[in-house]
Scaffold this motif. Structure first.
Motif, PDB file in Angstrom:
ATOM      1  N   SER A 359      -3.139   4.019  -9.093  1.00 43.08           N
ATOM      2  CA  SER A 359      -3.227   2.945  -8.085  1.00 43.08           C
ATOM      3  C   SER A 359      -3.712   3.517  -6.754  1.00 43.08           C
ATOM      4  O   SER A 359      -4.434   2.841  -6.028  1.00 43.08           O
ATOM      5  N   ASN A 360      -3.360   4.775  -6.453  1.00 42.53           N
ATOM      6  CA  ASN A 360      -3.890   5.406  -5.230  1.00 42.53           C
ATOM      7  C   ASN A 360      -5.402   5.551  -5.329  1.00 42.53           C
ATOM      8  O   ASN A 360      -6.133   5.253  -4.388  1.00 42.53           O
ATOM      9  N   ALA A 361      -5.873   6.038  -6.501  1.00 39.87           N
ATOM     10  CA  ALA A 361      -7.316   6.253  -6.674  1.00 39.87           C
ATOM     11  C   ALA A 361      -8.069   4.936  -6.480  1.00 39.87           C
ATOM     12  O   ALA A 361      -9.118   4.899  -5.826  1.00 39.87           O
ATOM     13  N   VAL A 362      -7.488   3.854  -7.022  1.00 43.55           N
ATOM     14  CA  VAL A 362      -8.127   2.539  -6.871  1.00 43.55           C
ATOM     15  C   VAL A 362      -8.070   2.112  -5.403  1.00 43.55           C
ATOM     16  O   VAL A 362      -9.074   1.680  -4.826  1.00 43.55           O
ATOM     17  N   ARG A 363      -6.876   2.280  -4.794  1.00 48.13           N
ATOM     18  CA  ARG A 363      -6.668   1.827  -3.415  1.00 48.13           C
ATOM     19  C   ARG A 363      -7.620   2.513  -2.443  1.00 48.13           C
ATOM     20  O   ARG A 363      -8.124   1.903  -1.518  1.00 48.13           O
ATOM     21  N   TYR A 364      -7.875   3.813  -2.671  1.00 47.77           N
ATOM     22  CA  TYR A 364      -8.690   4.564  -1.707  1.00 47.77           C
ATOM     23  C   TYR A 364     -10.131   4.796  -2.195  1.00 47.77           C
ATOM     24  O   TYR A 364     -10.817   5.676  -1.710  1.00 47.77           O
ATOM     25  N   SER A 365     -10.545   3.965  -3.199  1.00 46.31           N
ATOM     26  CA  SER A 365     -11.940   4.052  -3.665  1.00 46.31           C
ATOM     27  C   SER A 365     -12.793   3.032  -2.919  1.00 46.31           C
ATOM     28  O   SER A 365     -12.265   2.065  -2.359  1.00 46.31           O
ATOM     29  N   ARG A 387      -9.364  11.820 -10.648  1.00 43.90           N
ATOM     30  CA  ARG A 387     -10.375  12.174  -9.646  1.00 43.90           C
ATOM     31  C   ARG A 387     -11.130  10.927  -9.204  1.00 43.90           C
ATOM     32  O   ARG A 387     -11.481  10.093 -10.040  1.00 43.90           O
ATOM     33  N   ASP A 388     -11.332  10.801  -7.902  1.00 44.65           N
ATOM     34  CA  ASP A 388     -12.102   9.645  -7.431  1.00 44.65           C
ATOM     35  C   ASP A 388     -13.177  10.101  -6.459  1.00 44.65           C
ATOM     36  O   ASP A 388     -13.122  11.231  -5.968  1.00 44.65           O
ATOM     37  N   ASN A 389     -14.163   9.214  -6.216  1.00 43.00           N
ATOM     38  CA  ASN A 389     -15.178   9.545  -5.204  1.00 43.00           C
ATOM     39  C   ASN A 389     -15.027   8.609  -4.002  1.00 43.00           C
ATOM     40  O   ASN A 389     -15.983   8.094  -3.460  1.00 43.00           O
ATOM     41  N   TYR A 406       4.764   9.245   4.492  1.00 50.68           N
ATOM     42  CA  TYR A 406       3.583   9.689   5.238  1.00 50.68           C
ATOM     43  C   TYR A 406       2.349   8.971   4.706  1.00 50.68           C
ATOM     44  O   TYR A 406       2.070   8.980   3.514  1.00 50.68           O
ATOM     45  N   ARG A 407       1.600   8.354   5.633  1.00 54.21           N
ATOM     46  CA  ARG A 407       0.343   7.704   5.251  1.00 54.21           C
ATOM     47  C   ARG A 407      -0.723   8.259   6.176  1.00 54.21           C
ATOM     48  O   ARG A 407      -0.624   8.145   7.392  1.00 54.21           O
ATOM     49  N   ALA A 408      -1.732   8.901   5.588  1.00 55.01           N
ATOM     50  CA  ALA A 408      -2.729   9.608   6.397  1.00 55.01           C
ATOM     51  C   ALA A 408      -3.407   8.671   7.396  1.00 55.01           C
ATOM     52  O   ALA A 408      -3.539   8.995   8.563  1.00 55.01           O
ATOM     53  N   GLY A 416       0.715  -0.131   0.239  1.00 59.16           N
ATOM     54  CA  GLY A 416       1.247   1.234   0.181  1.00 59.16           C
ATOM     55  C   GLY A 416       2.382   1.441   1.163  1.00 59.16           C
ATOM     56  O   GLY A 416       2.446   0.821   2.216  1.00 59.16           O
ATOM     57  N   SER A 417       3.268   2.355   0.740  1.00 53.38           N
ATOM     58  CA  SER A 417       4.460   2.614   1.543  1.00 53.38           C
ATOM     59  C   SER A 417       4.543   4.071   1.974  1.00 53.38           C
ATOM     60  O   SER A 417       5.369   4.438   2.780  1.00 53.38           O
ATOM     61  N   GLY A 418       3.701   4.912   1.399  1.00 53.17           N
ATOM     62  CA  GLY A 418       3.774   6.347   1.706  1.00 53.17           C
ATOM     63  C   GLY A 418       4.797   7.067   0.844  1.00 53.17           C
ATOM     64  O   GLY A 418       5.149   8.207   1.104  1.00 53.17           O
ATOM     65  N   LEU A 419       5.260   6.379  -0.237  1.00 51.98           N
ATOM     66  CA  LEU A 419       6.267   7.022  -1.098  1.00 51.98           C
ATOM     67  C   LEU A 419       5.684   7.477  -2.441  1.00 51.98           C
ATOM     68  O   LEU A 419       6.292   8.278  -3.137  1.00 51.98           O
ATOM     69  N   GLY A 420       4.488   6.967  -2.763  1.00 47.56           N
ATOM     70  CA  GLY A 420       3.913   7.216  -4.094  1.00 47.56           C
ATOM     71  C   GLY A 420       3.762   8.686  -4.444  1.00 47.56           C
ATOM     72  O   GLY A 420       4.228   9.128  -5.501  1.00 47.56           O
ATOM     73  N   LEU A 421       3.145   9.456  -3.553  1.00 48.20           N
ATOM     74  CA  LEU A 421       2.875  10.865  -3.893  1.00 48.20           C
ATOM     75  C   LEU A 421       4.158  11.700  -3.909  1.00 48.20           C
ATOM     76  O   LEU A 421       4.281  12.619  -4.719  1.00 48.20           O
ATOM     77  N   SER A 422       5.134  11.379  -3.026  1.00 41.01           N
ATOM     78  CA  SER A 422       6.390  12.153  -3.075  1.00 41.01           C
ATOM     79  C   SER A 422       7.080  11.910  -4.410  1.00 41.01           C
ATOM     80  O   SER A 422       7.723  12.808  -4.968  1.00 41.01           O
TER      81      SER A 422
HETATM   82  P1  ADP Z   1       0.574   5.240  -0.085  1.00 41.79           P
HETATM   83  O1  ADP Z   1       1.584   4.273  -0.540  1.00 41.79           O
HETATM   84  O2  ADP Z   1       0.226   5.122   1.364  1.00 41.79           O
HETATM   85  O3  ADP Z   1      -0.607   5.344  -0.976  1.00 41.79           O
HETATM   86  P2  ADP Z   1       1.171   7.845  -1.099  1.00 41.79           P
HETATM   87  O4  ADP Z   1       2.375   8.695  -0.956  1.00 41.79           O
HETATM   88  O5  ADP Z   1       0.791   7.453  -2.456  1.00 41.79           O
HETATM   89  O6  ADP Z   1       1.373   6.614  -0.151  1.00 41.79           O
HETATM   90  O7  ADP Z   1      -0.029   8.616  -0.417  1.00 41.79           O
HETATM   91  C1  ADP Z   1       0.141   9.155   0.855  1.00 41.79           C
HETATM   92  C2  ADP Z   1      -1.181   9.158   1.590  1.00 41.79           C
HETATM   93  O8  ADP Z   1      -2.087  10.040   0.944  1.00 41.79           O
HETATM   94  C3  ADP Z   1      -1.880   7.837   1.606  1.00 41.79           C
HETATM   95  O9  ADP Z   1      -1.439   7.035   2.667  1.00 41.79           O
HETATM   96  C4  ADP Z   1      -3.326   8.216   1.750  1.00 41.79           C
HETATM   97  O10 ADP Z   1      -3.643   8.412   3.095  1.00 41.79           O
HETATM   98  C5  ADP Z   1      -3.392   9.531   1.034  1.00 41.79           C
HETATM   99  N1  ADP Z   1      -3.918   9.392  -0.340  1.00 41.79           N
HETATM  100  C6  ADP Z   1      -3.249   9.352  -1.484  1.00 41.79           C
HETATM  101  N2  ADP Z   1      -4.058   9.257  -2.555  1.00 41.79           N
HETATM  102  C7  ADP Z   1      -5.329   9.244  -2.062  1.00 41.79           C
HETATM  103  C8  ADP Z   1      -6.645   9.145  -2.648  1.00 41.79           C
HETATM  104  N3  ADP Z   1      -6.802   9.067  -3.973  1.00 41.79           N
HETATM  105  N4  ADP Z   1      -7.685   9.166  -1.815  1.00 41.79           N
HETATM  106  C9  ADP Z   1      -7.550   9.271  -0.485  1.00 41.79           C
HETATM  107  N5  ADP Z   1      -6.349   9.330   0.140  1.00 41.79           N
HETATM  108  C10 ADP Z   1      -5.250   9.324  -0.639  1.00 41.79           C
END
Ligand code: ADP
Length: 456
Positions: A359-365, A387-389, A406-408, A416-422
């Motif tokens: 869902s991150n890859a889709v969200r940030y594609s 992997r995404d472009n 944390y959300r970049a 997004g909540s910033g919890l997915g990657l943790s």
């Molecule tokens: P979020 O819910 O904001 O996606 P995540 O913990 O999943 O929170 O990701 C933290 C941050 O990492 C995101 O806010 C985003 O800035 C960055 N990020 C995660 N996955 C990607 C991705 N595939 N491409 C670009 N940025 C990403």
């Protein structure tokens, strides 16, 4: 010096002072003793010469000398001379060849035959017209040599003493600083394992313990307090999330019911749909917060089974494709399923892991973007990559993306909540695996993870 440990610094410091103090004490002692030795040699010589007159008798022009006069007692040689320096009786030490002139009652130091000698002459009136001289000779060098033996002995003993002081001192300092070492170790462990239950475990009380032990105890009690605060905070988060779940479910249910009426005006329908979307997001966020609060309290259930990760990944990819279709986004996902990618893992957790990455890859594609999903066996792990472009991540944000909330760049995506990657990291590490990321800002990102095939 600044890189040395405190133990070494302290040991060097007091060994240095010990060397200085001992050297000074020995110097004073030796100079006093050497003077003392010489003056005692002089006194003995003087006394012996004065007493020797008792061994000399002069009767009717004849000398009668007692045997004691000839004996070399305390290294002192006695001899008798007449007024013209003519040797009459007695013994001269071997090596003393010089024949210095008579000097009544004067202590003289004379060098002869490579040795130093004390010579003491005393006049002795034997009758009304005749005087003889008694001469005492003793070696200064011999007396000094016996003193030199003592000095040599002290010089051998000195380094041994310094070494012993350094070793004993080092051990004492080490013992005294042991609580500091334990404190450092405990803090390290707390930081590495994020485990506030660790304690230094050194008991000291204000009467018995030294200051460092008391500090260690105080540190432990501070950790007790901190742990209680953290526990309370975790419990609070967990309770709040639980409590909020019910009203959110009610809102969702009511939205569903309202929407199913069918006779809603377009504007009202849109409003209810928005409420439903936001309630769903809130429900999702609450579920994630609950997940972490359970994880932090060690209550997150993990049931590992022998499951096919390839199959689960395929299902997750298909689900994302359906969602993409539904939303009309132009993004392609490619996955080449490999059979038999089995591992011992928790199915629900693995679905969350791969689901979050997808869902991150889709969200940030970007529109027209491409996502590649790879899963393969590598050694004793199943290694995956999404992997995404897409938009990519700035270098400065890379270390922080794994942190909770944390959300970049929150403006780039509303969702997004910033919890997915943790969560991804936590799940991978809970399985004994790992997760990492590479990204080029503006070009795309690659997220990788590894799950051990068998529990380590
Ligand atoms: P979020 O819910 O904001 O996606 P995540 O913990 O999943 O929170 O990701 C933290 C941050 O990492 C995101 O806010 C985003 O800035 C960055 N990020 C995660 N996955 C990607 C991705 N595939 N491409 C670009 N940025 C990403």
């Amino acid at each position: 010096m600044s890189r040395m440990s405190l133990k070494i610094k302290l040991t060097i410091l007091y060994t240095f002072f010990m060397v200085i103090v001992t050297c000074a004490a020995l110097l004073i002692l030796f100079s006093l003793s050497s003077r003392e030795v010489l003056s005692s040699v002089q006194t003995k010589l003087e006394n012996r010469v004065q007493k020797s007159v008792e061994d000399i008798d002069y009767k009717e022009g004849e000398f009668v000398i007692d045997n004691d006069f000839y004996s070399v007692f305390r290294d002192i040689y006695l001899s008798i001379y007449d007024e013209n320096m003519y040797f009459m009786f007695g013994k001269i030490p071997h090596g003393f060849d010089e024949n210095p002139g008579l000097s009544d009652g004067e202590m003289r130091r004379i060098t002869d035959g490579g040795k130093d000698w004390y010579v003491y002459d005393m006049s002795f009136r034997i009758d009304a017209s005749n005087t003889v001289y008694v001469r005492g000779i003793t070696s200064v060098t011999d007396a000094e040599e016996s003193f030199a033996v003592t000095v040599r002995f002290a010089l051998i003993l000195f380094p041994i003493l310094v070494l012993a002081t350094a070793i004993i001192g080092y051990r004492i300092t080490r013992r005294a600083l042991m609580p500091v070492r334990k404190m450092t170790q405990t803090v390290k462990e707390i930081r590495e394992d994020a485990d506030l239950s660790r304690r230094i475990g050194i008991n000291g009380n204000e009467k018995e313990g030294d200051e460092i032990r008391i500090l260690a105890e105080t540190f432990d009690s501070m950790l007790d307090e901190l742990e209680k605060v953290f526990e309370r905070e975790k419990q609070f988060t967990s309770d709040v999330s639980h409590e909020l779940r019910t009203p959110v479910s009610v809102i969702l249910a009511q939205c569903g019911e309202t929407l199913s009426c069918g006779n809603l005006a377009e504007k009202d329908r849109d409003a209810v749909l928005l409420i439903r979307r936001k309630a769903e997001e809130t429900a999702d966020l609450l579920a994630q917060i609950l997940f972490f609060s359970r994880a932090d309290q060690g209550r997150q259930p993990i049931s590992k089974e022998w499951i096919n990760l390839g199959e689960i990944t395929e299902m997750a990819v298909e689900e994302q494709k359906l969602l993409l279709e539904a939303s009309g986004k132009d993004i392609d996902i490619f996955y080449d399923p490999k059979p038999e990618l089995y591992a011992e893992a928790d199915e629900t957790l693995f679905i969350r892991l791969i689901g979050n990455l997808l869902s991150n890859a889709v969200r940030y594609s970007r529109t027209g973007g491409r996502i590649d999903v790879i899963l393969k066996k590598s050694g004793d792990e199943i290694v995956g990559e999404v992997r995404d472009n897409g938009i990519g991540i700035r270098k400065k944000d890379m270390p922080k993306i794994w942190e909770r909330f944390y959300r970049a760049d929150p403006s780039r995506s509303e969702e997004g909540s910033g919890l997915g990657l943790s969560m991804v990291k936590w799940i991978a590490e809970t399985h004994g695996g790992w997760a990492d990321a590479e990204s080029v800002f503006g070009e795309g990102s690659s997220f990788r993870f590894g799950i051990p095939v068998k529990k380590k």
